[in-house]
Design an enzyme around this catalytic site. Structure first.
Site, PDB file in Angstrom:
ATOM      1  N   SER A  93       0.257  11.140  -5.672  1.00 52.72           N
ATOM      2  CA  SER A  93      -0.908  11.033  -6.541  1.00 52.72           C
ATOM      3  C   SER A  93      -0.872  12.115  -7.618  1.00 52.72           C
ATOM      4  O   SER A  93       0.137  12.268  -8.313  1.00 52.72           O
ATOM      5  CB  SER A  93      -2.144  11.129  -5.653  1.00 52.72           C
ATOM      6  OG  SER A  93      -3.305  10.859  -6.347  1.00 52.72           O
ATOM      7  N   ASP A 215      -2.937  -0.916  -5.791  1.00 49.60           N
ATOM      8  CA  ASP A 215      -3.392   0.476  -5.774  1.00 49.60           C
ATOM      9  C   ASP A 215      -4.456   0.635  -6.856  1.00 49.60           C
ATOM     10  O   ASP A 215      -4.160   0.555  -8.041  1.00 49.60           O
ATOM     11  CB  ASP A 215      -2.201   1.406  -6.045  1.00 49.60           C
ATOM     12  CG  ASP A 215      -2.587   2.879  -5.967  1.00 49.60           C
ATOM     13  OD1 ASP A 215      -3.801   3.162  -5.926  1.00 49.60           O
ATOM     14  OD2 ASP A 215      -1.682   3.724  -5.953  1.00 49.60           O
ATOM     15  N   HIS A 243      -3.195   3.272  -1.844  1.00 48.53           N
ATOM     16  CA  HIS A 243      -2.784   4.457  -2.584  1.00 48.53           C
ATOM     17  C   HIS A 243      -2.036   5.462  -1.716  1.00 48.53           C
ATOM     18  O   HIS A 243      -1.535   6.459  -2.226  1.00 48.53           O
ATOM     19  CB  HIS A 243      -4.026   5.119  -3.198  1.00 48.53           C
ATOM     20  CG  HIS A 243      -3.697   6.251  -4.122  1.00 48.53           C
ATOM     21  ND1 HIS A 243      -2.909   6.093  -5.247  1.00 48.53           N
ATOM     22  CD2 HIS A 243      -4.043   7.560  -4.097  1.00 48.53           C
ATOM     23  CE1 HIS A 243      -2.796   7.259  -5.859  1.00 48.53           C
ATOM     24  NE2 HIS A 243      -3.467   8.166  -5.186  1.00 48.53           N
TER      25      HIS A 243
END
Lengths: 269, 389
Positions: A93, A215, A243
């Site tokens: 991320s 996602d 995610h």
């Protein structure tokens, strides 16, 4: 010293070092299933950013950590303490972008960067669609305000920093997502409001973009954008959804990392 | 046995009722986020038929912000820890309105750890959540108030320390002037001596006056502070002033009298009405003029220009002098910043800070322009409080 501050955990004894950086949300345990699957062949380094997990919470300063550069600087400093060269940075991320910043700041430290669900900008403008609006980010902050995931005032730094009674800190660690609400708010802002699109073309490091399906945080179009802008990158779409493939599909992530790093060897030879 | 009322219903029927109508909402979500089961209570709370609920994605019941939080926090916790309890979030009902809930969630796993389903038990919590939100708001409010108070306290502390320090100088000068007068005595031995004495006395008296004036200025600053005009947001009252040019010229004249060695040139081209707080604007101009007088080249003139445009009112104060470095410009309007270099210290370094506060209170702004040995302070503000219809 930084090892303690970042709660560094080193396992395995391969020739190459993989540094796993957690993203927005929880802590290094997000990487545990993937790192565990790689310890036989690689040296794995897991750490927490200051303010998260088992890091030294008293070292957190809202003003200092008001941008991603401060986090990237911490990565570089930690890498120096560990004398890393030609290591592999694996970022989940927002850590993908922190890693990109670290790679441009210290080009010899990492020879490869693996980005899982990267997004250089979550909002949108005329030519780019990051998928988020300010209102949605506010809604999320509201959610975080109402949920502290096991965090309690008793976990404030003065108690956690009590080195005479280490058992106290352990006892209070209830959940790996428990974060001081202020830190959580700060990091959410830094994560979702930072724009790092400009640095992508400067990242000369060999890169892998790992993209999940469905996602909502980092949609496929954004992953492709990152791949397009990085001068030296490979794009791989996983079967995993959501995610956090590092938790929901660790085997697939492990395989992708292995392929990428072995491919690297093949090119070198 | 006598009290056994269960005999009439079978276990299955009872279970069905438990599941459907128990006073808590139940949702079972598959690993792909699809709702596998939902009970009647849940359907009723969301105002939609159960059939509409089953087969829907659970994340579609959340608002987008909630989805992000679920994705980044709740799902990872479920995977790692198996359960997340006491969650507070809103679900969106059939009408699209947000309904607040409290929930416990648990991941159902196969023996090898695979995720089979996520069990969610929900309680509608409108009052509870409203109450919590009010508490949270109050807490945040208290926090920001405290931070602000703290800021003002620090500011005032510095102010008082500086004031105390700076008041000592003029007061000591007044005292030593008084003792000098005392020693000079009343008269002299002859006319020539008397004349010298009168001159000396006049010199000391002038010095006392000027020191007293400095002390007075400092006390004025103190009064402004006590009235909360400095350090906190300045409160002003803007009214239309009929002949603003003439009013401001009066002020320039006062300053001309007080600083006879300096040439002040003024130009007024104020053709439209301007809504200002006149005492505050006068203070702004006085501070700018005093600043120009003190820091400008001694031989140079100070030019003040006031003009109106269609929408704005502007004041320019110019003096000759070396360009102000950009890093100094950046701090010039901060409190307690003193001019650097040869100029003598005078006042608390609040002059330009007050200028910027008056400007801000008028929704206006300050700008510094430096070119060709000319320093220009520009104040501009919207002419009227509300734009013309």
């Amino acid at each position: 010293m930084l090892k303690q501050r970042h709660n560094v955990n080193i396992q395995g004894a391969g020739d190459r070092t993989l540094v796993f950086a957690h993203g927005y949300g929880c802590d290094q345990n997000m990487w545990r299933p993937v790192a565990d699957g790689l310890v036989n062949d690689y040296r794995t380094v897991l750490f927490d950013y200051v303010g998260f997990g088992g890091s030294d919470l008293s070292a957190y300063d809202s003003e200092h950590y008001a941008n991603l550069d401060a986090y990237a600087q911490d990565v570089v400093n930690l890498g120096r303490e560990l004398s890393l060269t030609n290591a592999v940075f694996v970022g989940h991320s927002v850590s993908s972008m922190i890693g990109a910043l670290a790679c441009t700041a210290a080009p010899d430290m990492f020879s490869d960067i693996i980005m899982v669900g990267p997004s250089p900008y979550y909002l949108s403008d005329d030519t780019y669609s990051g998928g988020f609006t300010h209102v949605q980010i506010d809604e999320m902050l509201e959610f975080l305000d109402a949920n502290h995931f096991g965090w309690s005032e008793a976990m404030a730094p003065q108690i956690m920093g009590n080195s005479d009674r280490p058992e106290l800190g352990q006892q209070l660690t209830k959940s790996f997502c428990a974060t001081d609400p202020q830190v959580a708010q700060d990091f959410a802002r830094v994560t979702f409001l930072s724009d790092t699109r400009d640095i992508l073309p400067n990242v000369q490091t060999r890169s892998l973009v790992l993209q999940c399906r469905d996602d909502i945080i980092a949609p496929e179009s954004v992953g492709k954008y990152v791949h397009d802008k990085l001068p030296n990158s490979v794009f791989r779409l996983l079967d995993a959804t959501g995610h956090c493939p590092n938790l929901s599909a660790p085997d697939e992530v492990i395989a992708a990392i292995r392929d990428f790093l072995l491919d690297d060897l093949a090119h070198d030879e | 046995m006598m009290n056994d009322t269960h005999g009439d219903t079978s276990l299955n029927e009872r279970d069905a009722d438990f599941f459907e109508n128990f006073p808590c909402g139940i949702i079972l979500v598959g690993p792909n986020d699809i709702i596998l089961e939902a009970n009647a209570t849940m359907a009723e709370w969301l105002d939609m038929p159960r059939t509409a609920l089953v087969g829907k994605k659970f994340s579609e019941l959340l608002n987008f912000g909630g989805r992000i939080a679920f994705e980044t926090h709740v799902r990872p916790m479920l995977r790692m820890e198996g359960r997340v309890e006491e969650l507070a979030f809103d679900l969106v009902n059939a009408q699209g309105d947000r309904v607040p809930f409290m929930a416990n969630t648990k991941e159902q796993r196969s023996p090898n750890g695979t995720h089979i389903s996520t069990q969610i038990a929900l309680f509608k919590a409108i009052d509870r959540r409203t109450y919590e939100r009010a508490l949270l708001d109050a807490k945040n409010m208290a926090k920001s108030t405290a931070a602000r108070e703290q800021e003002i306290a620090v500011f005032r502390e510095r102010f008082i320390a500086l004031l105390g320090h700076d008041l000592r100088n003029p007061l000591s000068a007044i005292l030593s002037g008084a003792s000098l007068l005392d020693r000079l005595g009343q008269g002299g031995r002859d006319d020539e001596h008397n004349k010298t004495l009168v001159n000396k006395r006049q010199f000391v008296v002038d010095g006392i006056k000027s020191s007293a004036n400095r002390a007075l200025n400092l006390v004025d600053d103190l009064l402004d502070m006590a009235k909360g005009r400095v350090g906190a947001e300045m409160e002003i009252e803007r009214v239309a002033v009929a002949s603003l040019g003439a009013e401001l010229e009066k002020l320039v004249n006062e300053i001309r009298t007080a600083s006879p060695t300096r040439d002040f040139v003024s130009n007024w081209t104020i053709d439209h009405p301007v809504e200002v707080d006149l005492p505050r604007l006068s203070q702004l101009l006085a501070n700018l003029l005093s600043n120009a007088h003190r820091h400008g080249d001694e031989a140079g003139i100070v030019t003040v220009t006031g003009l109106t445009t269609q929408d704005s009112f502007k004041l320019y104060v110019e003096n000759n002098g070396e360009a102000i470095p950009e890093n100094v410009q950046a701090t010039l309007f901060e409190p307690f910043v003193q001019g650097q270099g040869k100029t003598k210290k005078n006042g608390l370094g609040l002059g330009l800070f007050i200028v910027s506060q008056v400007a801000k209170a008028h929704s206006g702004q300050m700008e510094i322009q430096c070119d060709d040995n000319l320093i220009r302070f520009v104040f501009s503000m919207p002419r009227l409080t509300a734009p013309l219809e």
